[in-house]
Design an enzyme around this catalytic site. Structure first.
Site, PDB file in Angstrom:
ATOM      1  N   LYS A 119       1.403   7.531  -0.284  1.00  4.05           N
ATOM      2  CA  LYS A 119       2.674   7.722   0.267  1.00  4.05           C
ATOM      3  C   LYS A 119       3.488   8.159  -0.334  1.00  4.05           C
ATOM      4  O   LYS A 119       4.360   9.037  -0.004  1.00  4.05           O
ATOM      5  CB  LYS A 119       3.110   6.082   0.511  1.00  4.05           C
ATOM      6  CG  LYS A 119       4.327   6.037   1.319  1.00  4.05           C
ATOM      7  CD  LYS A 119       4.877   4.639   1.105  1.00  4.05           C
ATOM      8  CE  LYS A 119       6.125   4.740   0.074  1.00  4.05           C
ATOM      9  NZ  LYS A 119       7.024   3.529  -0.078  1.00  4.05           N
ATOM     10  N   ASP A 138       4.903   3.713   5.337  1.00  2.83           N
ATOM     11  CA  ASP A 138       5.409   2.967   4.794  1.00  2.83           C
ATOM     12  C   ASP A 138       5.324   1.569   5.808  1.00  2.83           C
ATOM     13  O   ASP A 138       4.558   1.645   6.621  1.00  2.83           O
ATOM     14  CB  ASP A 138       6.887   3.040   4.378  1.00  2.83           C
ATOM     15  CG  ASP A 138       7.549   3.189   5.430  1.00  2.83           C
ATOM     16  OD1 ASP A 138       7.398   3.385   6.700  1.00  2.83           O
ATOM     17  OD2 ASP A 138       9.051   3.046   5.296  1.00  2.83           O
TER      18      ASP A 138
END
Ligand code: SF4
Length: 209
Positions: A119, A138
């Site tokens: 991420k 996320d």
């Protein structure tokens, strides 16, 4: 499952075309550090601590030499501050030792840094360098992707695989900003406002949560 991904993307473009990264930063180093700090913390809170942090330690070379206690004090309110201070320090040291003080531009090199998972690497590559290496997943992107029928998975790596298969690469960087904005403003985790939702007609989860 949603079958009409092009229509969904067109609707999201109309709504959130200018959606952008909420973490304030002036360069790749600041974005990398801000993203590490954003784990288990809101972007708003991170934006409150980073100005003082970057005033004191504006470069990897300076942060690499920072006393841990000082880093901890500066980032305390972001939570998990001891662990995060260690990550900041080790990441800065690695940038200096292995990358001449620069933030690398490849997924593999970023993943080798302390505290950096896919991420964070995708955030940095996409938003600091404009490199579409994947889709940032996320908590908002994961939840909305499931609700919108773009994936059935809860594991971020599997969600990202589904998204990169269904969404054109030109939209990868923008797409997560659009979903994060939609998640924050309309499609709340516990109380989605389906009645007011502009993509309701395209959403298999409408009025089912
Ligand atoms: S219709 Fe409801 S569940 Fe679907 S995206 Fe909109 S707010 Fe979220």
């Amino acid at each position: 499952m949603v079958t009409d991904v092009p229509r969904l993307l067109a609707a999201l473009h109309r709504l959130y075309d200018g959606a952008d990264c909420a973490l304030r930063h002036r360069n790749a180093f600041e974005l990398l550090i801000a993203t590490i700090l954003s784990a288990q913390c809101t972007d708003e809170r991170v934006n409150k601590v980073t100005p003082a942090l970057f005033r004191r330690y504006p470069t990897p070379a300076k942060m690499a030499k920072a006393p841990l206690k000082d880093l901890e004090a500066l980032i305390r309110s972001t939570g998990f501050f001891r662990q995060k201070a260690k990550s900041l320090s080790l990441t800065a040291q690695r940038l200096v030792a292995d990358h001449g003080g620069d933030v690398p531009r490849t997924m593999d090199a970023l993943l080798a840094l302390r505290g950096v998972a896919r991420k964070t690497a995708n955030v940095v590559l996409g938003n600091a360098y404009g490199i579409a290496s994947g889709v940032v997943v996320d908590t908002h992107v994961g939840r909305l992707s499931r609700r919108l029928g773009l994936t059935r998975h809860s594991d971020p790596v599997k969600i990202e695989k589904d998204l990169t298969r269904k969404i054109p690469a030109a939209d990868w960087i923008w797409f997560s900003h659009a979903l994060i904005t939609h998640g924050r403003t309309v499609c709340d985790a516990r109380r989605p406002r389906c009645g007011d939702c502009p993509v309701r007609a395209l959403c298999p989860a409408a009025d089912k949560i």
